[in-house]
Design an enzyme around this catalytic site. Structure first.
Site, PDB file in Angstrom:
ATOM      1  CG  HIS A 565      -2.095  -1.007   1.054  1.00  0.00           C
ATOM      2  ND1 HIS A 565      -2.156  -2.352   1.673  1.00  0.00           N
ATOM      3  CD2 HIS A 565      -3.264  -0.994   0.308  1.00  0.00           C
ATOM      4  CE1 HIS A 565      -3.118  -2.950   1.357  1.00  0.00           C
ATOM      5  NE2 HIS A 565      -3.988  -2.158   0.550  1.00  0.00           N
ATOM      6  CB  THR A 568       4.074   1.697  -6.688  1.00  0.00           C
ATOM      7  OG1 THR A 568       5.310   2.145  -6.447  1.00  0.00           O
ATOM      8  CG2 THR A 568       4.011   0.876  -7.974  1.00  0.00           C
ATOM      9  CG  ASP A 606      -5.632   2.116  -0.291  1.00  0.00           C
ATOM     10  OD1 ASP A 606      -6.296   1.969   0.349  1.00  0.00           O
ATOM     11  OD2 ASP A 606      -5.226   1.116  -1.054  1.00  0.00           O
TER      12      ASP A 606
END
Length: 835
Positions: A565, A568, A606
């Site tokens: 996470h 990328t 995220d």
């Protein structure tokens, strides 16, 4: 107006009140008790002589024969100054140098001005966040004999509104100073036959209160044929300043005012620091202050107790001289130094070695302190022990890293029943995963995957500490990586990156190559290209500079130390989302606002992910779990933080130029899409999509009489379902990527899950994914189960709508690969022939 009487104290202890005509007839007598002498600081003796001198009710200071001249110079013929006067015969012997003289009754003479207190109010002074009140200045004049110079300072004090005392002997001067703690002392240094001015100064400097006192030496005018004397002897004796003899009241007044606004004001602020040091001394956290070159300047008692050292063993030493623990990662110190030397705060877990040799785990927060010239002058380190308590109420280590660096250990969280101090959102220049590739690792097989809790490979946990419901941010949100200059526009991208981005519209685009060539900052570069292709800046009416700043801020808040996470992964989801938006049926079902919302949601979905799952967060009793009631904890955190980061600075606020209605619609769409990535509602979202989109579409194609609502961009409910399905598929598209990319992603997510299981075992928390034990896990088997359980049905439904034959072919090939490895009971990620 009559002249002031003077009061004289004889050696026999009788007070005589005399008129200014110096008549010798006493008006009244009062007996004065002489207390026993007591040694003071090894130089003089203390008596109560100064305490028995009553204030005079007359209106003039000593030397009233010069009152007319003084008032004329002041320009205030009607002004008056009440004073108290007392006199005593000079002491029998004067102390000079280090010689001490003790006498049975040390005679003193002091005079005091009182009315000036009414003329000036207390002044307010600020030092940093502290607001202080400074009382009127107190001045002590030490003159053996009354003359025009002493009168000049007396009247200057009266004009400035200072309290003023005059002392005639060294003994009375020291006693008066210890009683009143004057801010300014003026000592007559013009002649030495009455007392040694430098000895008086040294005796006062030997007392604690004199630390913040300014002492002025009055020296004689240098004759024209004599070279001016050096001030060094005066400085060595303890004087702060030198005043060349000048009886002009204005000259004296100017000197005192300059001292007040210079040294006195500075000393007053320094005195306030004593309260700060008192607070540090009683603080429970260990505190260490070092210079900019890491020389220890201060440690508090809590630090001494934690580390087992006495402060005398630490002060003045460089940190490099102290023993280091071998439990830290080899590059951790370089990582910390890289961060704090940039003026950014570092926070993380660090192993320290106590004096006894034991290694202890600490949560450390190092804050650079910027001083004059904008340079770092100090580093303040706050240290807490990382420990656990009974009943799983652990002091979970908050492991954060705020530089171009990676974190040392896996994350965990504090369990508390109350909100704690805020932790700044760090500006992290992402460097991608620091986890080793798993391609060549071998893992024995293990139990079945069906016991796995429902968590996406994109896991959702947070560790932001809150104060109220707000997040606190550092000033350095826009830091960029030092190895690669950021492009000003999309046309300014380095050629090697531009060549890679030429292929970004292809599903086979290799995000790991972009990660490598951008030094683990793929999100900014890919974002610039994708957002430009979809006209995001034009839709939002923002400049490309604002967009670039926003992408930098968002990428900076992804954790480069996470195996999976990191930025990328965010770039990969953005790429997949853009790819899906290019499909004809998707494009025909959404308008531009939906497209912009989808791209932004993919970018931030995220942000600030700590590499732990929602289940971990709830089991650990995290404040975020409490804040969001154990429901979609991280997804809620990602969206809240993304909008706060965006709104914090106008330079990166991509929404600042759109109207309120469009902003609210866009915001709601982004929030809805990010919340859809939470996996506990996975099957609910898929079933709604199938029933509301797939089945009506199939019915339309077959020409049946189904009464279901048809699909189309005119139905907002269907647009919402399409956007949810799109970001969900983009979020977990790894099994549909080309085999090499699929294998790399499988290794990364497995490593992150392994780290969580390790942490759960260390902290005594429930192991929510027992299958991901690094000693027993079969990665091929876990991938097969994930595809069977989550991926196949969802991508079948998405393919039926968006028509994605290439993806479905990759999914079939990858599934076959994992099945082959599982059938062969292979313990690596690749077939032996492929390695």
């Amino acid at each position: 107006m009559g002249c002031a009487p003077s009061i004289h104290v004889s050696q026999s202890g009788v007070i005589y009140c005399r008129d200014s005509d110096e008549s010798n007839s006493p008006r009244q007598t009062t007996s004065v008790s002489q207390g026993p002498a007591a040694p003071l600081h090894g130089l003089f003796v203390q008596t109560d002589a100064a305490d028995v001198i009553p204030p005079s009710r007359a209106s003039g200071p000593p030397g009233t024969t010069r009152v007319r001249r003084a008032r004329a110079e002041l320009g205030s013929g009607g002004s008056s100054s009440s004073g108290s006067a007392g006199s005593a015969a000079p002491a029998a012997t004067t102390c000079r140098g280090r010689r001490r003289h003790c006498c049975s009754s040390a005679e003193a003479e002091t005079q005091t001005s009182y009315t000036s207190v009414k003329q000036v109010s207390s002044a307010e002074v600020r030092i940093g966040p502290m607001r202080l009140t400074q009382d009127p200045i107190q001045v002590l004049l030490i003159f053996a004999k009354e003359d025009s110079q002493s009168d000049g300072f007396w009247w200057a004090c009266d004009r400035a509104g200072y309290r003023c005392n005059i002392a005639r002997t060294p003994e009375s001067a020291l006693e008066c100073f210890l009683d009143k703690h004057h801010e300014i002392i003026v000592i007559d240094h013009r002649q030495t036959r009455n007392f040694d001015a430098e000895a008086v100064c040294r005796s006062i400097r030997a007392t604690n209160p004199s630390e913040h006192t300014v002492i002025l030496a009055v020296v004689s005018q240098a004759s024209g044929d004599r070279e001016e004397a050096s001030v060094l002897p005066l400085l060595h004796a303890g004087f702060n300043r030198r005043f060349m003899e000048n009886s002009s009241i204005i000259a004296c007044y100017n000197e005192l005012i300059q001292i007040e606004h210079g040294e006195v004001r500075s000393q007053f602020k320094l005195r306030a620091c004593n309260s700060v040091f008192t607070a540090l001394d009683h603080c429970h956290e260990a505190i260490e202050i070092t210079s900019d070159d890491h020389v220890i300047q201060y440690v508090n008692p809590a630090f001494e107790r934690m580390m087992g050292y006495h402060k005398g063993e630490l002060l003045g030493k460089e940190l490099a001289e102290l023993p280091k623990s071998d439990k830290n990662r080899a590059d951790l110190l370089d990582t910390i130094n890289t961060c704090i030397k940039k003026g950014k705060e570092w926070q993380g877990v660090y192993y320290a070695r106590r004096k006894s040799g034991d290694s202890i785990q600490q949560h450390v927060k190092i804050t650079p302190v910027i001083g004059q010239g904008g340079k770092i002058r100090h580093f303040v380190s706050l240290k807490k022990l990382c420990c656990t308590t009974d009943n799983n109420k652990q002091l979970h280590k908050v492991h954060r890293d705020s530089g171009d660096n990676s974190q040392t250990e896996s994350h965990s969280f504090r369990y508390k029943n109350r909100r704690k101090e805020s932790i700044d959102v760090k500006s992290i220049s992402s460097r991608g995963s620091d986890a080793p590739s798993l391609q060549n690792r071998r893992y024995p097989s293990m139990a079945r995957i069906h016991s796995m809790t429902i968590e996406a490979p994109i896991t959702k946990d947070g560790l932001r500490r809150l104060s109220g419901n707000e997040y606190v941010f550092t000033k350095n949100v826009h830091q960029s990586h030092s190895h690669l200059a950021m492009p000003i526009t999309i046309n300014d991208v380095p050629p090697c990156i531009a060549r890679l981005l030429d292929n970004e519209e292809s599903w086979e685009f290799n995000i790991f190559e972009l990660e490598a060539v951008t030094h683990k900052r793929p999100l900014v570069y890919l974002g610039l290209k994708v957002f430009s292709r979809f006209g995001v800046c034009e839709f939002l009416h923002c400049s490309e500079t604002t967009l670039r700043a926003w992408l930098q801020v968002i990428e900076a808040n992804y954790h480069s130390s996470n195996a999976y996470h990191n930025s990328t992964h965010a770039a990969d989801v953005l790429h997949a989302t853009a790819f899906f938006l290019g499909k004809e049926r998707v494009k025909g079902s959404l308008d531009q606002l939906d497209e912009v919302a989808a791209l932004i949601a993919a970018t931030v979905h995220d942000v600030d992910h700590p590499g732990r799952t929602n289940s971990f967060l709830c089991n650990a009793g995290s404040e975020l779990a409490v804040l969001y009631n154990d429901t979609a904890v991280l997804e809620s955190h990602h969206t809240a933080l993304a909008f706060q980061l965006t709104a914090k600075d106008s330079k990166c606020n991509i929404f600042k130029n759109i109207d309120r209605t469009h902003y609210r619609t866009l915001r709601q769409a982004i929030i809805d899409m990010v919340l859809a990535t939470e996996m506990t509602k996975h099957f609910e979202h898929v079933n709604k999509f199938v029933n509301s989109i797939n089945k009506p579409m199939a019915a339309e194609i077959e020409g049946s009489d189904c009464e279901c609502n048809p699909t189309g961009k005119n139905f907002p409910e269907n647009q919402i379902l399409i956007k949810r399905m799109m970001i969900k598929c983009a979020d977990v598209a790894n099994p549909c990527r080309p085999l090499d990319l699929c294998i790399e992603w499988a290794g990364r997510i497995s490593e992150e899950y392994f780290a969580q299981t390790d942490e759960e075992k260390r902290q005594g928390l429930p192991v929510v994914m027992p299958v991901f034990d690094r000693n027993t896990c079969s990665i091929p088997k876990s991938q097969i189960s994930f595809i069977d359980y989550f991926i196949t049905d969802m991508f079948d439904a998405w393919d039926a709508f968006a028509h994605l034959p290439g993806l479905m072919q990759h999914l079939a090939d990858n599934y076959k690969h994992w099945k082959t490895l599982d059938d062969l009971k292979c313990k690596s990620l690749r077939l032996p022939s492929d390695s």
